[in-house]
Design a protein around this motif. Structure first.
Motif, PDB file in Angstrom:
ATOM      1  N   ASN A 159     -33.316  -3.869  -9.790  1.00  0.00           N
ATOM      2  CA  ASN A 159     -32.440  -4.657 -10.678  1.00  0.00           C
ATOM      3  C   ASN A 159     -30.974  -4.343 -10.382  1.00  0.00           C
ATOM      4  O   ASN A 159     -30.106  -4.410 -11.242  1.00  0.00           O
ATOM      5  N   LYS A 160     -30.727  -4.013  -9.123  1.00  0.00           N
ATOM      6  CA  LYS A 160     -29.433  -3.487  -8.710  1.00  0.00           C
ATOM      7  C   LYS A 160     -28.244  -4.337  -9.143  1.00  0.00           C
ATOM      8  O   LYS A 160     -27.300  -3.815  -9.754  1.00  0.00           O
ATOM      9  N   GLN A 161     -28.258  -5.619  -8.853  1.00  0.00           N
ATOM     10  CA  GLN A 161     -27.072  -6.434  -9.130  1.00  0.00           C
ATOM     11  C   GLN A 161     -26.764  -6.516 -10.620  1.00  0.00           C
ATOM     12  O   GLN A 161     -25.624  -6.352 -11.046  1.00  0.00           O
ATOM     13  N   ALA A 162     -27.815  -6.759 -11.421  1.00  0.00           N
ATOM     14  CA  ALA A 162     -27.599  -6.855 -12.872  1.00  0.00           C
ATOM     15  C   ALA A 162     -27.089  -5.525 -13.421  1.00  0.00           C
ATOM     16  O   ALA A 162     -26.182  -5.484 -14.253  1.00  0.00           O
ATOM     17  N   LEU A 163     -27.650  -4.427 -12.927  1.00  0.00           N
ATOM     18  CA  LEU A 163     -27.234  -3.110 -13.412  1.00  0.00           C
ATOM     19  C   LEU A 163     -25.779  -2.813 -13.039  1.00  0.00           C
ATOM     20  O   LEU A 163     -24.987  -2.369 -13.876  1.00  0.00           O
ATOM     21  N   LEU A 164     -25.418  -3.087 -11.783  1.00  0.00           N
ATOM     22  CA  LEU A 164     -24.037  -2.824 -11.361  1.00  0.00           C
ATOM     23  C   LEU A 164     -23.049  -3.637 -12.190  1.00  0.00           C
ATOM     24  O   LEU A 164     -21.995  -3.139 -12.583  1.00  0.00           O
ATOM     25  N   THR A 165     -23.406  -4.883 -12.464  1.00  0.00           N
ATOM     26  CA  THR A 165     -22.538  -5.733 -13.300  1.00  0.00           C
ATOM     27  C   THR A 165     -22.356  -5.114 -14.683  1.00  0.00           C
ATOM     28  O   THR A 165     -21.238  -5.025 -15.200  1.00  0.00           O
ATOM     29  N   GLN A 166     -23.449  -4.647 -15.281  1.00  0.00           N
ATOM     30  CA  GLN A 166     -23.361  -4.061 -16.621  1.00  0.00           C
ATOM     31  C   GLN A 166     -22.575  -2.747 -16.597  1.00  0.00           C
ATOM     32  O   GLN A 166     -21.820  -2.452 -17.521  1.00  0.00           O
TER      33      GLN A 166
END
Lengths: 286, 286
Positions: free
Chosen positions: B239-246
């Motif tokens: 879930n890398k992209q969503a996590l980095l955004t958060q």
């Protein structure tokens, strides 16, 4: 100074959640507890519910002179102001203590202005709730909790011992001692930084709908996001440098973990998780 | 597909903490629950303690064909691998569901490989503990918790309804529905971001001595810092992209609050605290 014991007479100045919880704990032990608070309802509630033996909304000379120990459970700046205005009423040899959440600036200021025949030993009870007022006071918050005495060179062995005994009578599980500087650094990390994190989590995006989806993790990390803005902004400002340092240390580490995730450095990420797990386990054993 | 009801036969694949808690909840309702797990001790423990009626460390055709619902409580990649290897054993019309903590990538991959005569409805039970294994399983973790069904266009109304009924039978307080994208964004925020924060708090400095001083705030914010590094690093990477955004959204807000403190902008700081208090109050009422 008189030895602190079950016969000691306690005056609480500021009968809010913490002051009220002190009063409850000590009254239950059979001690004589009086209180001064500007809010009439607080004094009436405490008298009616047997939390105090005597109370007043006025600063009464007789009540102050009758006390062996005076506990100040006020906002930091109000506490300093109170000492300036009313310290001429203190009996010599009275023990003065407090519950203030920051120490260095308060301790220095109080020692600078305080009469030399009374002793102030600073203390920080590491307990609280997200609600306010004597009506919500609860002496069970001290069970299992830490009580930190924050002495300086101006304190006597006797004064420090009496202040520690107060912590024991209140029901704290552990009595610790820190210097004002150590205290403020520690509190910047474990308390103020964590409140900044909790606030940021609640305010960084519109998350009001999340209550339908979230698990316990988010609830745990944001419990302390219900915060008394007047008290906490005052505490933050009084401990500004220590807090900013702790925020920067945290942010640097958070960025490191972000970097490991962004770059797929899974082994390094796992090492952080293993260290975190090992360290956190210590907190469960005690 | 058969209606899900008390007569439905359930097979749990992966009898760890969550699989075991599913098994306990459903067995207590009087349902027939079987389980497959590679760890012999887990199956023996569950049989001995009446958590399952039937269990095996081998993938048994008869057990799979006998099940109306198969719940996969495995790590994400193991789950996909299992489907590839053994899906030829499924009965037509079996309902497949899971407990995986990330959705978009898993749901897409499973739908791409899955036989067309069985239906996979993804679900995420928002409950857990910081301990592992069927020996620590506890169906009370579902009380008051949220169960999120994550359907796609490939799911039928019947399949989704059956998956929701499973959540009700498990004892969840609220059944919600999110798309895979919505789920992953939400979970990046409420779960993965909070774990990154908790880890950072434990690893950013040597804090092993703090247990003698700390109050509840630090304990609360770091409870989830005891973390299974294999499972969570896999979930983070999936879930890398969503996590980095958060993480970036959080960090920006944290920096804003740092700025208010550094510059003594007390009114703006108080506004953040008021908003945080107002929003957090919603989480206590429900």
């Amino acid at each position: 100074m008189k030895q602190f014991d079950i016969e000691s007479k306690i005056l609480i100045v500021g009968l809010g959640l913490l002051g009220g919880s002190y009063a409850k704990a000590l009254s239950k032990k059979g001690m004589y507890v009086s209180a001064i608070d500007i809010r009439k309802e607080s004094i009436e509630y405490a008298l009616k519910n047997g939390i105090i033996c005597e109370g007043s909304t006025e600063v009464q000379k007789q009540m102050i002179q009758n006390a062996d120990v005076i506990v100040f459970a006020l906002y930091p700046k109000v506490f300093v102001q109170w000492i300036k205005e009313y310290q001429h009423l203190f009996n010599p040899d009275t023990l003065i203590t407090d519950v203030t959440g920051v120490k260095k600036c308060i301790v220095d200021e109080i020692h600078a202005i305080l009469r030399s025949d009374v002793e102030f030993v600073a203390a920080h009870p590491m307990a609280g709730r997200e609600v306010y007022g004597v009506e919500n006071s609860d002496d069970r918050i001290f069970n299992g909790a830490n009580y930190i005495v924050v002495p300086t060179e101006q304190n006597t062995r006797e004064g420090i011992a009496n202040c520690k005994k107060l912590g024991i009578y209140l029901g704290f599980a552990r009595i610790a001692e820190l210097s004002p500087e150590e205290h403020d650094e520690m509190i910047g990390f474990v308390s103020q930084l964590t409140h900044c994190i909790a606030i940021s989590l609640m305010t960084c995006c519109d998350n009001e709908g999340l209550v339908d989806y979230t698990g316990d993790s988010f609830r745990d990390l944001t419990r302390i996001a219900r915060i008394n803005e007047n008290m906490w902004s005052e505490l933050f400002m009084l401990n500004k440098q220590a807090l900013l340092t702790q925020m920067d240390i945290f942010m640097h580490e958070f960025q490191t973990i972000r970097h490991f995730i962004a770059n797929g450095e899974v082994d390094k990420l796992k090492d952080k998780m293993k260290l975190s797990t090992k360290r956190r386990a210590l907190f469960d054993r005690k």
